[in-house]
Design a protein around this motif. Structure first.
Motif, PDB file in Angstrom:
ATOM      1  N   VAL A 179       0.854  -1.189   0.000  1.00 28.95           N
ATOM      2  CA  VAL A 179       0.000   0.000   0.000  1.00 28.95           C
ATOM      3  C   VAL A 179       0.887   1.235   0.000  1.00 28.95           C
ATOM      4  N   THR A 180       0.537   2.224  -0.799  1.00 30.99           N
ATOM      5  CA  THR A 180       1.286   3.472  -0.791  1.00 30.99           C
ATOM      6  C   THR A 180       0.330   4.619  -1.065  1.00 30.99           C
ATOM      7  N   GLY A 181       0.856   5.844  -1.083  1.00 30.54           N
ATOM      8  CA  GLY A 181       0.012   7.008  -1.301  1.00 30.54           C
ATOM      9  C   GLY A 181       0.800   8.283  -1.072  1.00 30.54           C
ATOM     10  N   TYR A 182       0.094   9.334  -0.720  1.00 27.35           N
ATOM     11  CA  TYR A 182       0.703  10.653  -0.533  1.00 27.35           C
ATOM     12  C   TYR A 182       0.352  11.206   0.845  1.00 27.35           C
ATOM     13  N   VAL A 183       1.299  11.934   1.429  1.00 30.84           N
ATOM     14  CA  VAL A 183       1.130  12.420   2.785  1.00 30.84           C
ATOM     15  C   VAL A 183       0.279  13.682   2.858  1.00 30.84           C
ATOM     16  N   GLY A 184      -0.003  14.318   1.729  1.00 29.02           N
ATOM     17  CA  GLY A 184      -0.773  15.563   1.772  1.00 29.02           C
ATOM     18  C   GLY A 184      -1.212  15.999   0.403  1.00 29.02           C
ATOM     19  N   VAL A 185      -1.193  17.317   0.203  1.00 29.38           N
ATOM     20  CA  VAL A 185      -1.612  17.901  -1.067  1.00 29.38           C
ATOM     21  C   VAL A 185      -0.632  17.507  -2.164  1.00 29.38           C
ATOM     22  N   VAL A 186      -1.148  16.999  -3.273  1.00 29.98           N
ATOM     23  CA  VAL A 186      -0.308  16.607  -4.402  1.00 29.98           C
ATOM     24  C   VAL A 186      -0.319  17.761  -5.400  1.00 29.98           C
ATOM     25  N   TYR A 187       0.725  18.590  -5.362  1.00 27.23           N
ATOM     26  CA  TYR A 187       0.717  19.774  -6.214  1.00 27.23           C
ATOM     27  C   TYR A 187       1.881  19.817  -7.204  1.00 27.23           C
ATOM     28  N   GLU A 188       2.758  18.820  -7.180  1.00 25.17           N
ATOM     29  CA  GLU A 188       3.860  18.799  -8.129  1.00 25.17           C
ATOM     30  C   GLU A 188       4.196  17.356  -8.495  1.00 25.17           C
ATOM     31  N   LYS A 189       4.783  17.188  -9.662  1.00 20.70           N
ATOM     32  CA  LYS A 189       5.244  15.883 -10.137  1.00 20.70           C
ATOM     33  C   LYS A 189       4.150  14.824 -10.053  1.00 20.70           C
ATOM     34  N   LEU A 190       2.927  15.215 -10.397  1.00 22.58           N
ATOM     35  CA  LEU A 190       1.798  14.293 -10.287  1.00 22.58           C
ATOM     36  C   LEU A 190       2.003  13.059 -11.146  1.00 22.58           C
ATOM     37  N   THR A 191       2.311  13.251 -12.423  1.00 25.57           N
ATOM     38  CA  THR A 191       2.413  12.117 -13.340  1.00 25.57           C
ATOM     39  C   THR A 191       3.593  11.217 -12.989  1.00 25.57           C
ATOM     40  N   ASP A 192       4.770  11.802 -12.820  1.00 24.11           N
ATOM     41  CA  ASP A 192       5.960  10.996 -12.525  1.00 24.11           C
ATOM     42  C   ASP A 192       5.814  10.286 -11.186  1.00 24.11           C
ATOM     43  N   GLY A 193       5.329  11.002 -10.177  1.00 25.36           N
ATOM     44  CA  GLY A 193       5.169  10.395  -8.870  1.00 25.36           C
ATOM     45  C   GLY A 193       4.207   9.222  -8.887  1.00 25.36           C
ATOM     46  N   LEU A 194       3.116   9.362  -9.631  1.00 20.71           N
ATOM     47  CA  LEU A 194       2.141   8.274  -9.722  1.00 20.71           C
ATOM     48  C   LEU A 194       2.706   7.076 -10.468  1.00 20.71           C
ATOM     49  N   LEU A 195       3.399   7.326 -11.577  1.00 20.38           N
ATOM     50  CA  LEU A 195       3.931   6.217 -12.358  1.00 20.38           C
ATOM     51  C   LEU A 195       5.023   5.477 -11.595  1.00 20.38           C
ATOM     52  N   LEU A 196       5.766   6.194 -10.757  1.00 20.02           N
ATOM     53  CA  LEU A 196       6.766   5.526  -9.921  1.00 20.02           C
ATOM     54  C   LEU A 196       6.105   4.664  -8.844  1.00 20.02           C
ATOM     55  N   ARG A 197       4.889   5.012  -8.449  1.00 21.24           N
ATOM     56  CA  ARG A 197       4.166   4.241  -7.435  1.00 21.24           C
ATOM     57  C   ARG A 197       3.358   3.094  -8.048  1.00 21.24           C
ATOM     58  N   HIS A 198       3.205   3.105  -9.369  1.00 17.02           N
ATOM     59  CA  HIS A 198       2.424   2.057 -10.019  1.00 17.02           C
ATOM     60  C   HIS A 198       3.108   0.701  -9.819  1.00 17.02           C
ATOM     61  N   GLY A 199       2.320  -0.293  -9.502  1.00 15.97           N
ATOM     62  CA  GLY A 199       2.845  -1.610  -9.169  1.00 15.97           C
ATOM     63  C   GLY A 199       2.488  -2.006  -7.751  1.00 15.97           C
ATOM     64  N   ALA A 200       2.201  -0.985  -6.920  1.00 17.44           N
ATOM     65  CA  ALA A 200       1.676  -1.270  -5.583  1.00 17.44           C
ATOM     66  C   ALA A 200       0.266  -1.829  -5.738  1.00 17.44           C
ATOM     67  N   ASP A 201      -0.150  -2.655  -4.804  1.00 17.94           N
ATOM     68  CA  ASP A 201      -1.500  -3.230  -4.865  1.00 17.94           C
ATOM     69  C   ASP A 201      -2.570  -2.183  -4.618  1.00 17.94           C
ATOM     70  N   VAL A 202      -2.269  -1.232  -3.752  1.00 16.82           N
ATOM     71  CA  VAL A 202      -3.215  -0.168  -3.418  1.00 16.82           C
ATOM     72  C   VAL A 202      -2.478   1.164  -3.443  1.00 16.82           C
ATOM     73  N   VAL A 203      -2.981   2.103  -4.238  1.00 19.87           N
ATOM     74  CA  VAL A 203      -2.476   3.478  -4.253  1.00 19.87           C
ATOM     75  C   VAL A 203      -3.593   4.355  -3.702  1.00 19.87           C
ATOM     76  N   LEU A 204      -3.410   4.843  -2.494  1.00 25.64           N
ATOM     77  CA  LEU A 204      -4.465   5.592  -1.822  1.00 25.64           C
ATOM     78  C   LEU A 204      -4.536   7.029  -2.338  1.00 25.64           C
ATOM     79  N   ALA A 205      -5.743   7.483  -2.591  1.00 25.64           N
ATOM     80  CA  ALA A 205      -6.004   8.880  -2.942  1.00 25.64           C
ATOM     81  C   ALA A 205      -6.691   9.528  -1.749  1.00 25.64           C
ATOM     82  N   ASN A 206      -6.279  10.737  -1.399  1.00 24.75           N
ATOM     83  CA  ASN A 206      -6.781  11.372  -0.189  1.00 24.75           C
ATOM     84  C   ASN A 206      -8.124  12.061  -0.359  1.00 24.75           C
ATOM     85  N   SER A 207      -8.688  12.009  -1.574  1.00 29.54           N
ATOM     86  CA  SER A 207      -9.973  12.656  -1.816  1.00 29.54           C
ATOM     87  C   SER A 207     -10.535  12.159  -3.136  1.00 29.54           C
TER      88      SER A 207
END
Length: 439
Positions: free
Chosen positions: A117-145
């Motif tokens: 499981v992975t995700g983001y600690v707060g507001v996602v305001y930069e590097k949205l695409t790269d950060g998400l693609l680097l996290r792809h492969g986790a079973d669960v990617v949590l979105a805060n909203s």
């Protein structure tokens, strides 16, 4: 053996900073049925938190163990060998490190790997695409909203990657008593950020305006809430600490610097002011009046563009006059804060904060019940990113077959000295070199 056939769910959290440790530990409790404390690991690196910083998060009485990436993978391997393998692994890390750990887990090939499981600690305001693609492969990617979940799925689907891992949840540290004014109390809290704004001139401007506001309102307590003390690091590097800048000024008695747990500071806050700190979402969830500054512009680099449409954007000039912005209810609901009220006329919102984690808890339970988990299949591979991925993996050196370094007192002393030298370079040497370069 699937965890659903055992009484206890074993959870491990790997974090790389104090704020991510807070997010990871609280997330682990929100999305699993585990009754025991999660086993905590803190990744050794430039932002390794001090014992004080970890204690200030208030999320655990047990200090997480400091490890390298390879040491963490060995701990995963050894736990399985003892018959005590982890069922769930929460990766509270930056995107590149998540991708490296995913590779390490795949190479480790445990008989039954943990749900990742992975995700983001707060507001996602930069590097949205790269950060998400680097996290792809986790079973669960949590979105805060809901807003984040829609953006996350759009990125994954837009590159042809599966978006099934995205699960809408909320920030795990929202909570606390709803705001209630107290007769005779008037406290403004400015939530500082280590790297926003970034330049010395901009940070000095904010400090001068805060002190000026305190002088204009002698009956108001103005608190500058700081994340770290000089020499400590958080998620982002702080090159120009407010503690040092304030030495050049003469603040009035009603202006103070404060540390401590943000929730406890919010308990006595009547107005929360910030550029773009996640503390704004914590305050809004409790219905504390909140203001997002526009003095330095509304810019992606500052992160306050995230609050466009919130009704919260304002300036020091307006705050000095006594104006306090009012939050837009539809925006609040889409951001997953202030839950529990009635839905808006557009049908957005409603429900409870606790219910925000139901979908994630159900998803983890479904995965734990499977006879076997599918192979880790990230988007970034040697085929899709041959000029990018090798560099990321090489930086993390997650070779569990390499000899384990022998820990010693001398090694610890050298490591702490090197870490101190790095922080000194960031906060003392780098600014001097930059100023010399401008001559």
């Amino acid at each position: 053996m699937p965890a659903s056939t055992r009484e206890a769910v074993r959870v491990a959290v790997l974090a790389d900073s104090d704020t991510r440790w807070k997010w990871g530990a609280l997330t682990a409790r929100r999305i699993t049925t585990a009754t025991a404390e999660p086993t905590g690991f803190v990744l050794r690196g430039r932002a390794t938190p001090t014992a004080r910083q970890l204690a200030e998060t208030g999320v655990s009485t047990t200090t997480p163990r400091e490890v390298t990436g390879a040491e963490f993978l060995r701990a995963i391997r050894d736990a399985e060998a003892r018959g005590e393998g982890y069922d769930v692994l929460v990766l509270a890390l930056v995107g590149g490190t998540v991708r490296a750990v995913l590779q390490g887990l795949a190479d480790l090939a445990p008989e039954r790997r943990p749900v990742v499981v992975t995700g983001y600690v707060g507001v996602v305001y930069e590097k949205l695409t790269d950060g998400l693609l680097l996290r792809h492969g986790a079973d669960v990617v949590l979105a805060n909203s809901r807003h984040d979940a829609e953006r996350f799925r759009a990125v994954y689907e837009g590159v042809g990657a599966g978006a099934g891992s995205v699960v809408e949840a909320a920030l795990p540290f929202l909570g606390g008593a709803p705001y209630a004014p107290v007769a005779g109390r008037d406290t403004l809290v400015f939530a500082a950020q280590p790297s926003v704004p970034a330049t010395r001139a901009e940070r000095a401007y904010v400090l001068r305006r805060l002190i000026g506001h305190a002088r204009l309102h002698p009956g108001r307590e103005v608190l500058l809430k700081l994340r770290s003390k000089p020499g400590e690091h958080t998620t982002h590097l702080e090159e120009f600490p407010f503690q040092k800048l304030v030495r050049e000024l003469d603040p009035p008695d009603n202006f103070r610097l404060v540390y401590g747990h943000m929730g406890e500071v919010l308990d006595r806050t009547d107005l929360l002011v910030t550029v773009s700190s996640t503390a704004a979402l914590e305050a809004l969830h409790r219905r504390i009046p909140t203001a997002i500054l526009t003095d330095l512009g509304v810019r992606e680099a500052l992160g306050n563009h995230h609050f466009v449409g919130s009704g919260l954007l304002t300036s020091f000039d307006r705050l000095d006059k006594g104006d306090v912005p009012a939050a837009d209810e539809t925006w609040l609901a889409r951001q997953g804060v202030a839950a529990g009220g009635p839905p808006t006329s557009q049908g957005v919102g409603g429900g409870s904060y606790e219910g925000a984690f139901d979908a994630a808890r159900d998803r983890v339970a479904e995965l734990l019940a499977l006879p076997a988990l599918p192979p880790i299949s990230p988007y970034y591979t040697a085929e899709t990113a041959p000029g990018y991925l090798p560099g990321i993996l090489a930086r993390h050196r997650l070779d569990v077959t390499a000899p384990e370094p022998r820990e010693s007192g001398l090694r610890r002393v050298v490591r702490e000295a090197a870490r101190g030298a790095y922080r000194h370079g960031v906060q003392r040497v780098a600014p001097v070199i930059r100023r010399l370069g401008e001559l």
